[in-house]
Design a protein around this motif. Structure first.
Motif, PDB file in Angstrom:
ATOM      1  N   THR A  54      -1.432  -1.553  -3.865  1.00  0.00           N
ATOM      2  CA  THR A  54      -2.606  -0.731  -4.000  1.00  0.00           C
ATOM      3  C   THR A  54      -2.176   0.978  -3.532  1.00  0.00           C
ATOM      4  O   THR A  54      -1.199   1.146  -2.875  1.00  0.00           O
ATOM      5  CB  THR A  54      -3.339  -0.185  -2.748  1.00  0.00           C
ATOM      6  N   THR A 109       0.919  -1.072   0.355  1.00  0.00           N
ATOM      7  CA  THR A 109      -0.116  -0.157   0.201  1.00  0.00           C
ATOM      8  C   THR A 109       0.954   1.141   0.076  1.00  0.00           C
ATOM      9  O   THR A 109       1.839   1.464   0.886  1.00  0.00           O
ATOM     10  CB  THR A 109      -0.915  -0.055   0.501  1.00  0.00           C
ATOM     11  N   THR A 144      -4.731  -1.403  -7.528  1.00  0.00           N
ATOM     12  CA  THR A 144      -6.136  -0.597  -7.537  1.00  0.00           C
ATOM     13  C   THR A 144      -5.781   0.424  -6.429  1.00  0.00           C
ATOM     14  O   THR A 144      -4.497   0.616  -5.857  1.00  0.00           O
ATOM     15  CB  THR A 144      -6.418  -1.586  -5.667  1.00  0.00           C
TER      16      THR A 144
END
Length: 186
Positions: free
Chosen positions: A56, A14, A90
């Motif tokens: 992400t 992330t 994402t």
């Protein structure tokens, strides 16, 4: 130490970036670019230099002045140039003060829109905002990853400014967790 559920359940990493300001002629000039296209390509290149497929990316506000379709054009152009095609990334958005929800909704790559996002659990939560939380309201979280302030830093280790001006690339959650663990020990 601080851990996040994402480390366990997500296949990728992330990353966080605030204030891309794609499509903004004023921001392009202020950041020293000759054109908005040069600016947008540079910002997208800096993102794609850090991300991998299945990661992400959380964009912490002020995404694209021209909307979701323009964001998609910039993303596709940069992905094709770097990878030969669009990667499986994402993309989540924490809305900023310059974002227009109805316009960003036209993006086929942004999967969710939020006022803020929380990561972690128990007593070790991280909040992601565009505009920083007031210091006396931060008691619910260990850290606020924020944008909005561009070049300005808050003199408080609980605030991490992820604006593009600060790092010229996204910040990894794992690096932020390392910082959090370090200052929680002190």
């Amino acid at each position: 130490p601080f851990k996040t559920q994402l480390e366990v359940i997500m296949a990728g990493r992330t990353l966080f970036l605030g204030d891309p300001h794609l499509g903004s002629e004023n921001t392009a000039k202020w950041r020293g670019f000759e054109s908005v296209e040069e600016h947008d390509d540079s910002v997208m290149d800096s993102i794609l230099d850090q991300v991998m497929s299945r990661d992400t990316l959380v964009l912490a506000g002020d995404i694209d002045w021209r909307g979701g379709e323009h964001f998609d054009e910039c993303f596709e152009r940069a992905c094709i140039k770097k990878f030969g095609g669009v990667i499986n990334l994402t993309i989540r958005v924490v809305m900023g003060n310059h974002d227009k929800y109805s316009s960003l909704l036209k993006s086929k790559y942004i999967v969710s829109y939020h006022g803020c996002l929380e990561y972690g659990g128990n007593d070790h939560k991280i909040v992601v905002t565009h505009i920083p939380v007031l210091p006396d309201c931060l008691n619910r979280w260990v850290v606020d990853i924020h944008g909005h302030r561009h070049e300005d830093l808050i003199n408080d280790s609980r605030f991490i400014n992820c604006s593009w001006e600060q790092h010229r690339s996204p910040l990894l959650l794992s690096d932020i967790i390392t910082k959090v663990n370090t200052f929680m020990k002190s």
